[in-house]
Design a protein around this motif. Structure first.
Motif, PDB file in Angstrom:
ATOM      1  N   PHE A 161      11.797  -1.192 -18.984  1.00 37.06           N
ATOM      2  CA  PHE A 161      11.363  -2.479 -19.868  1.00 37.06           C
ATOM      3  C   PHE A 161      10.333  -3.146 -19.050  1.00 37.06           C
ATOM      4  O   PHE A 161      10.705  -3.890 -17.809  1.00 37.06           O
ATOM      5  CB  PHE A 161      12.842  -3.279 -19.837  1.00 37.06           C
ATOM      6  N   PRO A 162       9.055  -3.215 -19.306  1.00 38.25           N
ATOM      7  CA  PRO A 162       7.878  -3.845 -18.710  1.00 38.25           C
ATOM      8  C   PRO A 162       8.191  -5.210 -18.810  1.00 38.25           C
ATOM      9  O   PRO A 162       8.376  -6.029 -19.389  1.00 38.25           O
ATOM     10  CB  PRO A 162       6.883  -3.271 -19.616  1.00 38.25           C
ATOM     11  N   VAL A 163       8.223  -5.905 -17.448  1.00 39.70           N
ATOM     12  CA  VAL A 163       8.249  -7.418 -17.264  1.00 39.70           C
ATOM     13  C   VAL A 163       7.568  -7.637 -16.088  1.00 39.70           C
ATOM     14  O   VAL A 163       6.754  -6.679 -15.306  1.00 39.70           O
ATOM     15  CB  VAL A 163       9.922  -7.664 -16.831  1.00 39.70           C
TER      16      VAL A 163
ATOM     17  N   THR B 293       1.012  -1.310   0.054  1.00 40.41           N
ATOM     18  CA  THR B 293      -0.177   0.045  -0.017  1.00 40.41           C
ATOM     19  C   THR B 293       0.847   1.202  -0.034  1.00 40.41           C
ATOM     20  O   THR B 293       0.162   2.314  -0.192  1.00 40.41           O
ATOM     21  CB  THR B 293      -1.064  -0.071   1.216  1.00 40.41           C
ATOM     22  N   GLY B 294       2.219   1.106  -0.003  1.00 41.59           N
ATOM     23  CA  GLY B 294       2.993   2.488   0.298  1.00 41.59           C
ATOM     24  C   GLY B 294       3.279   2.930  -1.119  1.00 41.59           C
ATOM     25  O   GLY B 294       3.047   2.432  -2.061  1.00 41.59           O
ATOM     26  N   ALA B 295       4.155   3.805  -1.132  1.00 44.85           N
ATOM     27  CA  ALA B 295       4.499   4.350  -2.173  1.00 44.85           C
ATOM     28  C   ALA B 295       5.760   3.914  -3.004  1.00 44.85           C
ATOM     29  O   ALA B 295       5.810   4.055  -4.072  1.00 44.85           O
ATOM     30  CB  ALA B 295       5.007   6.133  -2.042  1.00 44.85           C
ATOM     31  N   VAL B 296       6.266   3.131  -2.174  1.00 48.98           N
ATOM     32  CA  VAL B 296       7.591   2.292  -2.568  1.00 48.98           C
ATOM     33  C   VAL B 296       7.256   1.558  -4.035  1.00 48.98           C
ATOM     34  O   VAL B 296       7.963   1.525  -4.872  1.00 48.98           O
ATOM     35  CB  VAL B 296       8.136   1.468  -1.629  1.00 48.98           C
TER      36      VAL B 296
ATOM     37  N   HIS C  30       6.117   1.713 -11.552  1.00 52.13           N
ATOM     38  CA  HIS C  30       6.347   2.932 -12.503  1.00 52.13           C
ATOM     39  C   HIS C  30       7.600   2.817 -13.248  1.00 52.13           C
ATOM     40  O   HIS C  30       7.577   3.136 -14.284  1.00 52.13           O
ATOM     41  CB  HIS C  30       5.957   4.061 -11.923  1.00 52.13           C
ATOM     42  N   ARG C  31       8.604   2.633 -12.504  1.00 50.61           N
ATOM     43  CA  ARG C  31      10.013   2.598 -12.996  1.00 50.61           C
ATOM     44  C   ARG C  31      10.254   1.301 -14.041  1.00 50.61           C
ATOM     45  O   ARG C  31      10.808   1.657 -15.202  1.00 50.61           O
ATOM     46  CB  ARG C  31      11.064   2.836 -11.831  1.00 50.61           C
TER      47      ARG C  31
END
Length: 466
Positions: free
Chosen positions: A166-168, A151-154, A160-161
């Protein structure tokens, strides 16, 4: 009547007194906060902790039950200054008062840093931070496992990064990253990912949380978390806190990221950069192939290969010459063969001449061989005579002629000593001129008979000595 004064004091039992004191103390001291140094620390098999909290003037016996011990964010150790919260009570069995602690924490960052440094030295001595144990991160993982709070921003920053670079596939293992239960859940997440099999098993792990105080980050300093990271077969990236924050999992991980976003950058390359590099490599390959083709073309042109007709002209001319000379060569060979055959023709005259020549050669050989053959026969006769004389000299008949005799028993066996001769029934004695029969003295027998003459053996023939 007795003169003793009457007493109005009613006697109570020891148990009642202890119970009264217990109620009084627990009522008046139902919530206390004590600061001091941990002395004796014992964790019983039941999981309860028995310890002493002391200063330079007093000691307070302290008990913490198993449920509260399991939720401690650190491991109580002797010499650590702590702040304990709980209530006072009495242990009636020994008339001791004690504190029943409900929570405990190190007294300030200094104590935690000292504990952290001591634990770091211990784990380093075991080799958990050695460079030879570091695993290589995969260049392009297909699946990434993330142990963090869902639930955190981490986790949002990581996803997002990764999506931008490189979407995996990303699998999140939910875990508390702060508080008493955080260490256990983080350990379970690392071990759970390693227990996966098949396509779901991640190629790399990220353990992450945001920044905070040393107390907030303390779960990542627990031995259980550090050992789980060390034992992980999957390469692990630690991304705990900010760049200036350091926890023990950073030393044991295979790679350390300054931030959770940095962990995503370490885990996957930039897809656009890979496409650009691939395109540049393809263009370089095309240019190199074009240059090689042009060079081969220029080399082929410079060679100036002749036409096929010109290559065959010389061979055809040689064939024509060979065809013209072949009949003459065959005729010459035939004539030579006829001459050799005529020389080998056999006639009666030539055959008689050859026979006469062979007979003459045979007579010449016989004339030359006759003296040599006579000499050889003479040598053989002389050697034979010498051997005959030697044989006669060495024969046993010659020995008998010198006065010796052979003694045999009735079976014809040679008697060599007196013992067998005395026990024999009769003896046969051979002399040079004949044999006689004798009976040993003292034994019944027949009188000796006259000797029978023995025919002399041909000269040169040796009889048996036995």
């Amino acid at each position: 009547m007795s003169d003793a004064p009457a007493s109005n004091d009613a006697a109570i039992s020891v148990s009642d007194l202890a119970a009264s004191l217990k109620r009084t103390i627990e009522t008046n001291y139902d919530h206390v906060v004590v600061r001091g140094e941990l002395g004796r620390v014992t964790i019983a098999r039941s999981g309860h902790m028995y310890a002493d909290i002391k200063d330079d003037k007093a000691v307070l016996n302290t008990v913490m039950w198993k449920g509260q011990v399991d939720r401690l964010p650190f491991r109580p150790e002797e010499g650590l200054e702590v702040i304990a919260t709980g209530k006072l009570s009495i242990y009636a069995g020994r008339s001791n008062y004690q504190m029943i602690a409900s929570s405990m924490r190190p007294a300030g960052a200094g104590a935690l840093m000292a504990l952290l440094e001591e634990r770091k030295k211990k784990l380093a001595a075991e080799g958990l931070f050695a460079a030879e144990h570091k695993k290589t991160l995969p260049f392009l993982p297909r699946t990434i496992g993330v142990v963090t709070s869902p639930t955190g921003a981490v986790i949002r920053d990581i996803l997002h990064r990764i999506r931008d670079r490189f979407p995996v596939r990303v699998i999140v293992w939910p875990a508390l990253v702060q508080g008493d239960q955080a260490a256990g859940q983080i350990t379970a997440g690392i071990k759970g990912f390693n227990a996966m099999t098949g396509a779901d098993r991640p190629d790399v792990l990220i353990v992450a949380r945001g920044g905070g105080s040393i107390e907030d980050l303390w779960p990542f300093n627990e031995e259980s978390v550090v050992r789980a990271a060390f034992e992980s077969e999957i390469p692990l990236i630690s991304a705990v806190g900010h760049e200036t924050d350091t926890t023990l999992i950073d030393y044991v991980s295979d790679a350390r990221a300054p931030t959770p976003t940095g962990a995503a950058e370490i885990a996957v390359p930039v897809r656009q950069e890979l496409l650009l590099q691939t395109g540049e490599a393809s263009e370089r390959l095309k240019r190199a192939l074009a240059r090689r083709t042009a060079q081969a073309k220029d080399k082929l042109t410079a060679a100036r290969l002749p036409r096929p007709e010109s290559l065959l002209q010389t061979k055809r001319q040689r064939l024509d010459y060979a065809a013209a000379t072949l009949p003459r060569a065959a005729l010459a060979l035939t004539q030579k063969a006829r001459v050799r055959l005529s020389r080998l023709t056999i006639s009666p005259a030539s055959l008689r001449s050859e026979i006469r020549t062979s007979k003459q050669r045979l007579r010449d050989v016989a004339v030359r061989a006759r003296p040599a053959l006579a000499r050889l026969m003479q040598q053989r006769e002389t050697a034979l005579a010498t051997q005959g004389k030697l044989l006669e000299t060495l024969s046993y008949q010659s020995t008998l002629k010198r006065g010796y005799a052979l003694v045999r028993d009735a079976d014809g066996k040679l008697v060599r000593s007196a013992g067998p001769a005395a026990s024999a029934g009769s003896l046969k004695i051979s002399f040079a001129d004949g044999d006689v029969t004798a009976v040993p003295e003292g034994s019944p027998g027949t009188p000796p008979t006259a000797a029978k003459p023995v025919k002399a053996k041909p000269k040169g023939q040796q009889g048996s000595l036995f």
